[in-house]
Scaffold this motif. Structure first.
Motif, PDB file in Angstrom:
ATOM      1  N   UNK A  26      27.744  21.414   8.059  1.00  0.00           N
ATOM      2  CA  UNK A  26      28.939  21.667   7.252  1.00  0.00           C
ATOM      3  C   UNK A  26      29.500  23.059   7.494  1.00  0.00           C
ATOM      4  N   UNK A  27      28.613  24.020   7.768  1.00  0.00           N
ATOM      5  CA  UNK A  27      29.024  25.402   7.985  1.00  0.00           C
ATOM      6  C   UNK A  27      28.377  25.900   9.280  1.00  0.00           C
ATOM      7  N   UNK A  28      29.196  26.497  10.126  1.00  0.00           N
ATOM      8  CA  UNK A  28      28.706  27.145  11.337  1.00  0.00           C
ATOM      9  C   UNK A  28      28.788  28.640  11.097  1.00  0.00           C
ATOM     10  N   UNK A  59      36.606  23.070  15.358  1.00  0.00           N
ATOM     11  CA  UNK A  59      35.459  22.397  14.745  1.00  0.00           C
ATOM     12  C   UNK A  59      35.849  21.678  13.459  1.00  0.00           C
ATOM     13  N   UNK A  60      35.115  20.650  13.154  1.00  0.00           N
ATOM     14  CA  UNK A  60      35.295  19.939  11.893  1.00  0.00           C
ATOM     15  C   UNK A  60      34.262  20.468  10.895  1.00  0.00           C
ATOM     16  N   UNK A  61      34.259  21.789  10.740  1.00  0.00           N
ATOM     17  CA  UNK A  61      33.306  22.456   9.851  1.00  0.00           C
ATOM     18  C   UNK A  61      33.879  23.814   9.478  1.00  0.00           C
ATOM     19  N   UNK A  62      33.355  24.372   8.422  1.00  0.00           N
ATOM     20  CA  UNK A  62      33.705  25.742   8.054  1.00  0.00           C
ATOM     21  C   UNK A  62      33.022  26.684   9.045  1.00  0.00           C
ATOM     22  N   UNK A  88      35.126  32.348   6.565  1.00  0.00           N
ATOM     23  CA  UNK A  88      34.400  33.191   5.612  1.00  0.00           C
ATOM     24  C   UNK A  88      33.603  34.242   6.374  1.00  0.00           C
ATOM     25  N   UNK A  89      33.217  35.272   5.657  1.00  0.00           N
ATOM     26  CA  UNK A  89      32.313  36.295   6.185  1.00  0.00           C
ATOM     27  C   UNK A  89      31.023  36.220   5.395  1.00  0.00           C
ATOM     28  N   UNK A 115      36.975  34.456   2.145  1.00  0.00           N
ATOM     29  CA  UNK A 115      35.874  34.617   1.200  1.00  0.00           C
ATOM     30  C   UNK A 115      34.694  35.353   1.833  1.00  0.00           C
ATOM     31  N   UNK A 116      33.921  36.001   0.989  1.00  0.00           N
ATOM     32  CA  UNK A 116      32.714  36.693   1.423  1.00  0.00           C
ATOM     33  C   UNK A 116      31.531  36.031   0.733  1.00  0.00           C
TER      34      UNK A 116
END
Length: 128
Positions: A26-28, A59-62, A88-89, A115-116
């Motif tokens: 979901x997140x890279x 990508x199909x991810x955050x 995001x960071x 976002x952090x």
């Protein structure tokens, strides 16, 4: 999108960054912190910026970037966020609210309002 799975990839390994979306996470998280040796930090910043700026990278991810805390984090943010900000960071070893706000402020200074995500890794960080 829920953050059920997170895949960290070292920022100095372009082949892994480009391959990461195929893992189904979901997140890279493109890592510019501990996964990269100090003598390869500049190369890693350039690599992450190039991948994020590539129009073929969709990508199909955050996609988040784990930045170094302190002054080194500012170099990460300047290099990566100016061209194409990530979703995001990530701030590792967050020990205070200042650790998080300094990253957010540095990102806004280069025009990135992302976002952090703070990773709290110590009891002192939890207490702060």
């Amino acid at each position: 999108m829920p953050r059920r799975s997170v895949l960290f990839s070292p920022g100095d390994r372009p082949e892994l960054l480009r391959k990461a979306p195929g893992a189904g996470a979901d997140v890279l998280v493109f890592d510019l912190e501990d996964a990269v040796s100090p003598d390869r930090k500049a190369e890693a910043r350039e690599t992450v910026a190039a991948v994020l700026s590539d129009p073929d990278f969709d990508p199909d991810a955050e996609v988040a970037v784990r930045v170094n805390p302190g002054d080194a984090g500012r170099d990460d943010i300047d290099a990566v966020c100016a061209a194409h900000p990530p979703d995001a960071l990530v701030v590792p070893k967050a020990a205070s609210a200042d650790d998080v706000t300094s990253v957010a402020d540095a990102a806004r200074e280069v025009g990135a309002d992302c976002p952090v995500i703070a990773i709290v890794e110590s009891a002192a960080g939890v207490l702060a």
